[in-house]
Design a protein around this motif. Structure first.
Motif, PDB file in Angstrom:
ATOM      1  N   ARG A 147       0.841  -1.189   0.000  1.00 55.04           N
ATOM      2  CA  ARG A 147       0.000   0.000   0.000  1.00 55.04           C
ATOM      3  C   ARG A 147       0.882   1.247   0.000  1.00 55.04           C
ATOM      4  O   ARG A 147       1.881   1.317   0.716  1.00 55.04           O
ATOM      5  CB  ARG A 147      -0.929   0.039   1.210  1.00 55.04           C
ATOM      6  N   TRP A 148       0.481   2.215  -0.810  1.00 53.46           N
ATOM      7  CA  TRP A 148       1.151   3.511  -0.903  1.00 53.46           C
ATOM      8  C   TRP A 148       0.325   4.533  -0.120  1.00 53.46           C
ATOM      9  O   TRP A 148      -0.867   4.667  -0.351  1.00 53.46           O
ATOM     10  CB  TRP A 148       1.271   3.944  -2.358  1.00 53.46           C
ATOM     11  N   VAL A 149       0.980   5.250   0.788  1.00 55.66           N
ATOM     12  CA  VAL A 149       0.294   6.231   1.638  1.00 55.66           C
ATOM     13  C   VAL A 149       0.841   7.605   1.241  1.00 55.66           C
ATOM     14  O   VAL A 149       2.015   7.914   1.482  1.00 55.66           O
ATOM     15  CB  VAL A 149       0.528   5.941   3.129  1.00 55.66           C
ATOM     16  N   ILE A 150      -0.031   8.431   0.655  1.00 58.77           N
ATOM     17  CA  ILE A 150       0.427   9.602  -0.102  1.00 58.77           C
ATOM     18  C   ILE A 150      -0.101  10.904   0.483  1.00 58.77           C
ATOM     19  O   ILE A 150      -1.313  11.076   0.653  1.00 58.77           O
ATOM     20  CB  ILE A 150      -0.046   9.480  -1.574  1.00 58.77           C
ATOM     21  N   ASP A 151       0.807  11.806   0.793  1.00 59.27           N
ATOM     22  CA  ASP A 151       0.441  13.199   1.068  1.00 59.27           C
ATOM     23  C   ASP A 151       1.074  14.021  -0.057  1.00 59.27           C
ATOM     24  O   ASP A 151       2.290  14.248  -0.056  1.00 59.27           O
ATOM     25  CB  ASP A 151       0.958  13.667   2.422  1.00 59.27           C
ATOM     26  N   PRO A 152       0.281  14.457  -1.022  1.00 55.86           N
ATOM     27  CA  PRO A 152       0.862  15.103  -2.198  1.00 55.86           C
ATOM     28  C   PRO A 152       1.448  16.474  -1.917  1.00 55.86           C
ATOM     29  O   PRO A 152       2.313  16.941  -2.659  1.00 55.86           O
ATOM     30  CB  PRO A 152      -0.325  15.219  -3.154  1.00 55.86           C
ATOM     31  N   LEU A 153       0.981  17.118  -0.835  1.00 56.32           N
ATOM     32  CA  LEU A 153       1.487  18.452  -0.496  1.00 56.32           C
ATOM     33  C   LEU A 153       1.311  18.646   1.005  1.00 56.32           C
ATOM     34  O   LEU A 153       0.254  19.052   1.479  1.00 56.32           O
ATOM     35  CB  LEU A 153       0.743  19.532  -1.286  1.00 56.32           C
ATOM     36  N   ASP A 154       2.344  18.320   1.760  1.00 54.72           N
ATOM     37  CA  ASP A 154       2.316  18.492   3.211  1.00 54.72           C
ATOM     38  C   ASP A 154       2.892  19.872   3.528  1.00 54.72           C
ATOM     39  O   ASP A 154       4.059  20.133   3.279  1.00 54.72           O
ATOM     40  CB  ASP A 154       3.143  17.398   3.885  1.00 54.72           C
ATOM     41  N   GLY A 155       2.042  20.735   4.067  1.00 54.09           N
ATOM     42  CA  GLY A 155       2.435  22.124   4.288  1.00 54.09           C
ATOM     43  C   GLY A 155       1.735  23.032   3.293  1.00 54.09           C
ATOM     44  O   GLY A 155       2.343  23.958   2.754  1.00 54.09           O
ATOM     45  N   THR A 156       0.434  22.781   3.063  1.00 49.27           N
ATOM     46  CA  THR A 156      -0.301  23.521   2.032  1.00 49.27           C
ATOM     47  C   THR A 156      -0.340  25.018   2.306  1.00 49.27           C
ATOM     48  O   THR A 156      -0.210  25.828   1.386  1.00 49.27           O
ATOM     49  CB  THR A 156      -1.744  22.972   1.907  1.00 49.27           C
ATOM     50  N   VAL A 157      -0.523  25.402   3.578  1.00 49.27           N
ATOM     51  CA  VAL A 157      -0.583  26.840   3.887  1.00 49.27           C
ATOM     52  C   VAL A 157       0.758  27.500   3.609  1.00 49.27           C
ATOM     53  O   VAL A 157       0.826  28.610   3.048  1.00 49.27           O
ATOM     54  CB  VAL A 157      -1.039  27.062   5.341  1.00 49.27           C
ATOM     55  N   ASN A 158       1.863  26.834   3.961  1.00 49.53           N
ATOM     56  CA  ASN A 158       3.182  27.360   3.605  1.00 49.53           C
ATOM     57  C   ASN A 158       3.289  27.554   2.092  1.00 49.53           C
ATOM     58  O   ASN A 158       3.788  28.580   1.604  1.00 49.53           O
ATOM     59  CB  ASN A 158       4.282  26.403   4.071  1.00 49.53           C
ATOM     60  N   TYR A 159       2.841  26.553   1.364  1.00 44.69           N
ATOM     61  CA  TYR A 159       2.893  26.599  -0.100  1.00 44.69           C
ATOM     62  C   TYR A 159       2.088  27.775  -0.640  1.00 44.69           C
ATOM     63  O   TYR A 159       2.550  28.515  -1.518  1.00 44.69           O
ATOM     64  CB  TYR A 159       2.341  25.279  -0.637  1.00 44.69           C
ATOM     65  N   LEU A 160       0.893  27.968  -0.113  1.00 44.89           N
ATOM     66  CA  LEU A 160       0.043  29.072  -0.562  1.00 44.89           C
ATOM     67  C   LEU A 160       0.713  30.424  -0.374  1.00 44.89           C
ATOM     68  O   LEU A 160       0.595  31.309  -1.220  1.00 44.89           O
ATOM     69  CB  LEU A 160      -1.280  29.065   0.220  1.00 44.89           C
ATOM     70  N   TYR A 161       1.417  30.572   0.745  1.00 50.16           N
ATOM     71  CA  TYR A 161       2.018  31.866   1.074  1.00 50.16           C
ATOM     72  C   TYR A 161       3.438  32.030   0.547  1.00 50.16           C
ATOM     73  O   TYR A 161       4.080  33.048   0.787  1.00 50.16           O
ATOM     74  CB  TYR A 161       2.002  32.073   2.592  1.00 50.16           C
ATOM     75  N   GLY A 162       3.931  31.036  -0.157  1.00 51.78           N
ATOM     76  CA  GLY A 162       5.279  31.144  -0.712  1.00 51.78           C
ATOM     77  C   GLY A 162       6.381  30.833   0.269  1.00 51.78           C
ATOM     78  O   GLY A 162       7.547  31.141   0.008  1.00 51.78           O
ATOM     79  N   LEU A 163       6.051  30.211   1.394  1.00 56.81           N
ATOM     80  CA  LEU A 163       7.080  29.770   2.335  1.00 56.81           C
ATOM     81  C   LEU A 163       7.671  28.441   1.848  1.00 56.81           C
ATOM     82  O   LEU A 163       6.955  27.615   1.269  1.00 56.81           O
ATOM     83  CB  LEU A 163       6.480  29.599   3.731  1.00 56.81           C
ATOM     84  N   PRO A 164       8.948  28.196   2.069  1.00 55.91           N
ATOM     85  CA  PRO A 164       9.598  27.037   1.454  1.00 55.91           C
ATOM     86  C   PRO A 164       9.370  25.705   2.161  1.00 55.91           C
ATOM     87  O   PRO A 164       9.741  24.667   1.619  1.00 55.91           O
ATOM     88  CB  PRO A 164      11.083  27.413   1.497  1.00 55.91           C
TER      89      PRO A 164
END
Length: 276
Positions: A87-104
């Motif tokens: 089984r593959w357990v996937i979080d495609p984008l962990d840290g979505t709020v950081n991503y939205l605001y341009g934080l690395p």
């Protein structure tokens, strides 16, 4: 189910390739505005179109090679039991709020389970140019960034007293839960060196593995939040768990160097970090 032998090395290589593809998609496709596709547990818990696109890319890629496997993705694009034992357990984008605001500080996380046990994991961190990965019993490694193309073994920090430990945590998106977590953090701060809040559980677990943190804890994690990071931290010599005597789970996740783990875990249990 008849047990079938699988090559963990091959699975991990596929996971690394899928994570890198998704990382490039997210890095190159980040919108300039704060476009939100939907909210989840609360108005501040967001999912973007890029989360959904990255999960689809990962699952489509893996299913081409592994159509009989099980899949568990955070955004629900692909949830299947599978018949292979993998089984593959996937979080495609962990840290979505950081991503939205341009934080690395955001990452792509893919954990690999075989017959219910974690055997490997990969965490891709595009804005650092780093890939963290681990194979159970064979260690944890990082490649990229300042390390270049070499696979560099990871090792958690040497033990320090709890009073000198740098500890990271995260906060839930439900207001009442956040309020209690703030109380726990307030009571914990005088007993450690300092506290950090990075915004990505997968990355915090990798930072414990890499010796950038002495410990990390959080309440309310899901399997996709910790699947890859947990095995990376453990293979780097850290200890992980939940409340005393229990595995890491949604009630409480703790990861720390061996000398910090037990006193931190006991203190968090005493402070009630495991309840709302």
């Amino acid at each position: 189910m008849t047990r079938v032998e699988h090559s963990v090395e091959t699975l991990l290589e596929l996971g690394r390739e899928a994570a890198q593809l998704a990382g490039r998609l997210l890095r190159d496709g980040r919108p300039s505005g704060l476009g939100v596709a939907a909210t989840k547990s609360s108005p501040v818990d967001v999912v973007t179109e890029m989360d959904i696109a990255a999960e689809k890319l990962i699952t489509d890629f893996l299913i081409d090679f592994r159509p009989l496997d099980g899949y568990l993705g955070e955004e629900g694009g692909t949830t299947a039991e599978g018949v292979s034992g993998v089984r593959w357990v996937i979080d495609p984008l962990d840290g979505t709020v950081n991503y939205l605001y341009g934080l690395p500080s955001w990452a792509v996380s893919i954990g690999i389970e075989m017959y219910g046990e974690r055997v490997a994991g990969v965490v891709e961190v595009p804005m650092r140019g780093e890939t963290y990965f681990a194979h159970r019993g064979r260690g944890a490694f990082v490649t990229g960034g300042v390390h270049g193309r070499k696979d560099v073994p990871l090792r958690c920090r040497a033990d320090a007293p709890l009073a000198e430990a740098l500890v990271a945590t995260g906060f839930n998106y439900v207001a009442e839960v956040r309020a209690h977590q703030a109380e726990v953090a307030r009571d914990l701060i005088p007993q450690v060196r300092d506290i950090r809040r990075g915004g990505s559980a997968a990355l915090d677990l990798c930072d414990v593995a890499a010796g950038r943190l002495d410990g990390y804890f959080e309440r309310g994690l899901h399997p996709w939040d910790l699947s890859a990071g947990d095995i990376i931290a453990r293979e780097a010599g850290a200890l992980t768990g939940g409340r005393p005597g229990r595995p890491a789970d949604g009630e409480l996740t703790v990861a720390a160097t061996p000398g910090v783990f037990e006193p931190l875990q006991a203190l968090l249990d005493e402070l009630g970090a495991w309840h709302d």
